[in-house]
Design a protein around this motif. Structure first.
Motif, PDB file in Angstrom:
ATOM      1  N   ILE A   1      -7.695   0.520  -3.424  1.00 30.78           N
ATOM      2  CA  ILE A   1      -8.932   0.093  -3.067  1.00 30.78           C
ATOM      3  C   ILE A   1      -9.255  -1.421  -3.054  1.00 30.78           C
ATOM      4  O   ILE A   1     -10.003  -2.246  -2.336  1.00 30.78           O
ATOM      5  CB  ILE A   1     -10.389   0.941  -4.637  1.00 30.78           C
ATOM      6  CG1 ILE A   1      -9.968   2.244  -4.180  1.00 30.78           C
ATOM      7  CG2 ILE A   1     -11.376   0.343  -3.339  1.00 30.78           C
ATOM      8  CD1 ILE A   1     -11.170   2.651  -5.357  1.00 30.78           C
ATOM      9  N   MET A   2      -9.040  -1.960  -4.244  1.00 29.18           N
ATOM     10  CA  MET A   2      -9.054  -3.441  -4.126  1.00 29.18           C
ATOM     11  C   MET A   2      -7.873  -3.835  -2.765  1.00 29.18           C
ATOM     12  O   MET A   2      -8.198  -4.672  -2.254  1.00 29.18           O
ATOM     13  CB  MET A   2      -8.358  -4.232  -4.978  1.00 29.18           C
ATOM     14  CG  MET A   2      -9.390  -4.224  -6.267  1.00 29.18           C
ATOM     15  SD  MET A   2      -9.047  -4.840  -8.052  1.00 29.18           S
ATOM     16  CE  MET A   2      -8.648  -6.189  -7.107  1.00 29.18           C
ATOM     17  N   LEU A   3      -6.565  -3.322  -2.439  1.00 26.26           N
ATOM     18  CA  LEU A   3      -5.942  -4.036  -1.564  1.00 26.26           C
ATOM     19  C   LEU A   3      -6.182  -3.456  -0.177  1.00 26.26           C
ATOM     20  O   LEU A   3      -6.235  -4.516   0.620  1.00 26.26           O
ATOM     21  CB  LEU A   3      -4.667  -3.922  -1.727  1.00 26.26           C
ATOM     22  CG  LEU A   3      -3.181  -4.114  -0.959  1.00 26.26           C
ATOM     23  CD1 LEU A   3      -3.281  -5.942  -0.499  1.00 26.26           C
ATOM     24  CD2 LEU A   3      -1.929  -3.416  -0.765  1.00 26.26           C
ATOM     25  N   GLU A   4      -6.713  -2.323   0.222  1.00 26.96           N
ATOM     26  CA  GLU A   4      -7.734  -2.367   1.186  1.00 26.96           C
ATOM     27  C   GLU A   4      -8.644  -2.768   1.387  1.00 26.96           C
ATOM     28  O   GLU A   4      -8.591  -2.818   2.746  1.00 26.96           O
ATOM     29  CB  GLU A   4      -7.739  -0.418   1.332  1.00 26.96           C
ATOM     30  CG  GLU A   4      -6.697   0.537   1.434  1.00 26.96           C
ATOM     31  CD  GLU A   4      -6.682   2.035   0.873  1.00 26.96           C
ATOM     32  OE1 GLU A   4      -8.061   2.200   0.895  1.00 26.96           O
ATOM     33  OE2 GLU A   4      -6.587   2.779   1.816  1.00 26.96           O
ATOM     34  N   SER A   5      -8.849  -3.519   0.863  1.00 27.48           N
ATOM     35  CA  SER A   5     -10.604  -4.128   1.265  1.00 27.48           C
ATOM     36  C   SER A   5     -10.161  -5.534   1.331  1.00 27.48           C
ATOM     37  O   SER A   5     -10.566  -6.240   1.857  1.00 27.48           O
ATOM     38  CB  SER A   5     -11.498  -3.938  -0.500  1.00 27.48           C
ATOM     39  OG  SER A   5     -13.001  -4.540   0.299  1.00 27.48           O
ATOM     40  N   ALA A   6      -9.111  -6.105   0.592  1.00 24.91           N
ATOM     41  CA  ALA A   6      -8.293  -6.945   1.053  1.00 24.91           C
ATOM     42  C   ALA A   6      -8.262  -6.910   2.631  1.00 24.91           C
ATOM     43  O   ALA A   6      -8.522  -8.171   3.012  1.00 24.91           O
ATOM     44  CB  ALA A   6      -6.951  -7.338  -0.349  1.00 24.91           C
TER      45      ALA A   6
ATOM     46  N   VAL B   1      -4.292   1.979 -10.516  1.00 24.42           N
ATOM     47  CA  VAL B   1      -3.008   2.501  -9.239  1.00 24.42           C
ATOM     48  C   VAL B   1      -4.314   2.415  -8.010  1.00 24.42           C
ATOM     49  O   VAL B   1      -4.479   2.138  -6.791  1.00 24.42           O
ATOM     50  CB  VAL B   1      -2.356   3.507  -8.958  1.00 24.42           C
ATOM     51  CG1 VAL B   1      -1.805   3.676  -7.313  1.00 24.42           C
ATOM     52  CG2 VAL B   1      -0.907   3.380  -9.777  1.00 24.42           C
ATOM     53  N   HIS B   2      -5.219   3.449  -7.765  1.00 22.68           N
ATOM     54  CA  HIS B   2      -6.160   4.308  -7.337  1.00 22.68           C
ATOM     55  C   HIS B   2      -7.534   2.794  -7.033  1.00 22.68           C
ATOM     56  O   HIS B   2      -7.538   2.412  -6.198  1.00 22.68           O
ATOM     57  CB  HIS B   2      -7.121   4.842  -7.868  1.00 22.68           C
ATOM     58  CG  HIS B   2      -7.107   6.222  -7.666  1.00 22.68           C
ATOM     59  ND1 HIS B   2      -6.761   6.245  -6.294  1.00 22.68           N
ATOM     60  CD2 HIS B   2      -6.643   7.576  -8.169  1.00 22.68           C
ATOM     61  CE1 HIS B   2      -6.793   7.561  -6.444  1.00 22.68           C
ATOM     62  NE2 HIS B   2      -6.018   8.580  -6.814  1.00 22.68           N
ATOM     63  N   ASP B   3      -7.344   2.145  -7.920  1.00 22.60           N
ATOM     64  CA  ASP B   3      -8.095   0.179  -7.956  1.00 22.60           C
ATOM     65  C   ASP B   3      -7.052  -0.719  -7.446  1.00 22.60           C
ATOM     66  O   ASP B   3      -7.935  -1.338  -7.038  1.00 22.60           O
ATOM     67  CB  ASP B   3      -8.567   0.173  -9.781  1.00 22.60           C
ATOM     68  CG  ASP B   3      -9.368  -0.907  -9.712  1.00 22.60           C
ATOM     69  OD1 ASP B   3     -10.228  -1.085  -9.318  1.00 22.60           O
ATOM     70  OD2 ASP B   3      -8.072  -1.999 -10.026  1.00 22.60           O
ATOM     71  N   GLN B   4      -6.165  -0.856  -7.888  1.00 24.82           N
ATOM     72  CA  GLN B   4      -5.078  -1.410  -7.076  1.00 24.82           C
ATOM     73  C   GLN B   4      -5.557  -1.317  -5.369  1.00 24.82           C
ATOM     74  O   GLN B   4      -5.363  -2.253  -4.821  1.00 24.82           O
ATOM     75  CB  GLN B   4      -3.841  -1.512  -7.679  1.00 24.82           C
ATOM     76  CG  GLN B   4      -3.589  -1.778  -8.912  1.00 24.82           C
ATOM     77  CD  GLN B   4      -3.871  -3.634  -8.613  1.00 24.82           C
ATOM     78  OE1 GLN B   4      -3.514  -4.516  -7.645  1.00 24.82           O
ATOM     79  NE2 GLN B   4      -5.580  -4.225  -9.648  1.00 24.82           N
TER      80      GLN B   4
ATOM     81  N   LEU C   1       1.072  -1.378   0.238  1.00 31.52           N
ATOM     82  CA  LEU C   1      -0.031   0.255   0.398  1.00 31.52           C
ATOM     83  C   LEU C   1       0.908   1.264  -0.535  1.00 31.52           C
ATOM     84  O   LEU C   1       0.469   1.914  -0.943  1.00 31.52           O
ATOM     85  CB  LEU C   1      -0.598  -0.149   1.034  1.00 31.52           C
ATOM     86  CG  LEU C   1      -2.346  -1.158   1.061  1.00 31.52           C
ATOM     87  CD1 LEU C   1      -2.544  -0.807   2.626  1.00 31.52           C
ATOM     88  CD2 LEU C   1      -3.176  -0.328   0.521  1.00 31.52           C
ATOM     89  N   ASP C   2       2.148   1.124   0.790  1.00 31.94           N
ATOM     90  CA  ASP C   2       2.507   2.181   0.936  1.00 31.94           C
ATOM     91  C   ASP C   2       3.785   2.629  -0.637  1.00 31.94           C
ATOM     92  O   ASP C   2       3.306   3.841  -1.057  1.00 31.94           O
ATOM     93  CB  ASP C   2       4.162   1.960   1.854  1.00 31.94           C
ATOM     94  CG  ASP C   2       3.103   1.809   3.545  1.00 31.94           C
ATOM     95  OD1 ASP C   2       2.275   3.024   3.388  1.00 31.94           O
ATOM     96  OD2 ASP C   2       4.328   1.633   4.253  1.00 31.94           O
TER      97      ASP C   2
ATOM     98  N   HIS D   1       1.061   4.023  -2.443  1.00 32.92           N
ATOM     99  CA  HIS D   1       0.783   5.647  -2.407  1.00 32.92           C
ATOM    100  C   HIS D   1       1.687   6.359  -3.113  1.00 32.92           C
ATOM    101  O   HIS D   1       1.786   7.737  -4.081  1.00 32.92           O
ATOM    102  CB  HIS D   1       0.270   5.960  -1.029  1.00 32.92           C
ATOM    103  CG  HIS D   1      -0.911   5.077  -1.034  1.00 32.92           C
ATOM    104  ND1 HIS D   1      -1.976   5.980  -1.068  1.00 32.92           N
ATOM    105  CD2 HIS D   1      -1.123   4.488  -0.010  1.00 32.92           C
ATOM    106  CE1 HIS D   1      -2.670   5.550  -0.066  1.00 32.92           C
ATOM    107  NE2 HIS D   1      -2.569   4.207   0.559  1.00 32.92           N
ATOM    108  N   GLU D   2       3.045   5.537  -3.140  1.00 37.36           N
ATOM    109  CA  GLU D   2       3.714   7.016  -3.689  1.00 37.36           C
ATOM    110  C   GLU D   2       3.992   6.742  -4.867  1.00 37.36           C
ATOM    111  O   GLU D   2       4.288   7.874  -4.916  1.00 37.36           O
ATOM    112  CB  GLU D   2       5.549   6.084  -3.143  1.00 37.36           C
ATOM    113  CG  GLU D   2       5.619   6.535  -1.562  1.00 37.36           C
ATOM    114  CD  GLU D   2       6.881   5.428  -1.322  1.00 37.36           C
ATOM    115  OE1 GLU D   2       7.891   4.458  -2.320  1.00 37.36           O
ATOM    116  OE2 GLU D   2       7.630   4.965  -0.277  1.00 37.36           O
ATOM    117  N   THR D   3       3.489   5.829  -5.820  1.00 39.19           N
ATOM    118  CA  THR D   3       3.125   5.367  -7.466  1.00 39.19           C
ATOM    119  C   THR D   3       2.422   6.842  -7.980  1.00 39.19           C
ATOM    120  O   THR D   3       2.574   7.595  -8.945  1.00 39.19           O
ATOM    121  CB  THR D   3       3.302   4.175  -8.105  1.00 39.19           C
ATOM    122  OG1 THR D   3       4.068   3.705  -7.129  1.00 39.19           O
ATOM    123  CG2 THR D   3       3.077   3.938  -8.930  1.00 39.19           C
ATOM    124  N   LEU D   4       1.253   6.658  -7.217  1.00 45.43           N
ATOM    125  CA  LEU D   4       0.074   7.709  -7.204  1.00 45.43           C
ATOM    126  C   LEU D   4       0.651   8.966  -7.243  1.00 45.43           C
ATOM    127  O   LEU D   4       0.620   9.827  -8.207  1.00 45.43           O
ATOM    128  CB  LEU D   4      -0.736   7.362  -6.194  1.00 45.43           C
ATOM    129  CG  LEU D   4      -2.269   8.111  -7.148  1.00 45.43           C
ATOM    130  CD1 LEU D   4      -2.748   7.804  -8.330  1.00 45.43           C
ATOM    131  CD2 LEU D   4      -3.008   7.997  -5.378  1.00 45.43           C
TER     132      LEU D   4
END
Length: 217
Positions: free
Chosen positions: A94-99, A89-92, A25-26, A29-32
């Motif tokens: 959201i998916m990772l935070e949900s998981a 990246v936003h989609d990833q 996740l970190d 967020h850096e990539t975004l």
């Protein structure tokens, strides 16, 4: 499905994947953040080319103005690509935070289930019944001790209860007599009942003597 989620991980890879969620996740967020900065830079470049095209137009330099507009189009194409990258990246994220939220929830449920199971294993119905029985036994022992302490011993055990009650009744009658109002005191002019009683036989005797004398005549 819930049963599968609650089941324990069968491989070490699953545990490693769950533990790597935060670093991933970190990184996302850096990539975004980098993509957003690039997009902002390209937007400034595109705006600058528009301004240059305006200047060339004023100077009647049509070919140079067209070249500036072509560069602006290239920048806009790159900006569109960066926007698409950001959406991915936003989609990833959201998916990772949900998981991760799902994993955390499952772990919490598993921990709660294990705690409840441990409590059930440590406390059985026999333990509860034994505790209740022991508490009742202690209560009965305390009641017997209190009764034993309340039983009179020594000189007080030889007292006659009937005699004590009779003495108490005498005290109550005496107290009642003391509470009754006193009779009014007589004055010296009022004859007492004894004086009136003592005078009555004397008067009767005088009348009888007088009657006998009249009958003798």
């Amino acid at each position: 499905m819930l049963k599968k989620l609650l089941s324990k991980p069968k491989s070490k890879k699953k545990k490693e994947a769950a533990s790597s969620a935060l670093p991933t996740l970190d990184r996302l967020h850096e990539t975004l953040e980098i993509l957003e900065k690039k997009e902002c830079f390209l937007q400034k470049k595109a705006s600058a080319e528009v301004e240059r095209a305006k200047d060339y137009t004023k100077a009647k330099n049509k070919s140079a103005a067209i070249q500036c507009l072509k560069k602006k189009k290239l920048y806009e194409t790159q900006i569109e690509q960066l926007s698409n990258f950001q959406l991915r990246v936003h989609d990833q994220i959201i998916m990772l935070e949900s998981a991760k939220a799902t994993t955390d929830t499952v772990d919490a449920l598993r921990s709660g289930s294990s705690a409840v199971k441990a409590i059930h294993q440590s406390v059985s119905i026999d333990d509860i019944e034994n505790a209740i029985e022991e508490a009742n036994e202690q209560t009965e022992n305390m009641r017997q001790i209190q009764e034993a302490l309340a039983t009179p011993i020594g000189a007080s055990a030889d007292f006659d209860e009937d005699e004590l009650e009779a003495e108490l009744e005498d005290l109550e009658e005496e107290e009642l007599d003391n509470e009754l109002p006193e009779p009014p005191q007589r004055t010296s002019m009022e004859p007492s009942a004894r004086a009136i009683t003592s005078q009555k036989p004397t008067n009767d005797l005088a009348e009888l003597t007088k009657l006998q004398a009249e009958m003798a005549l």
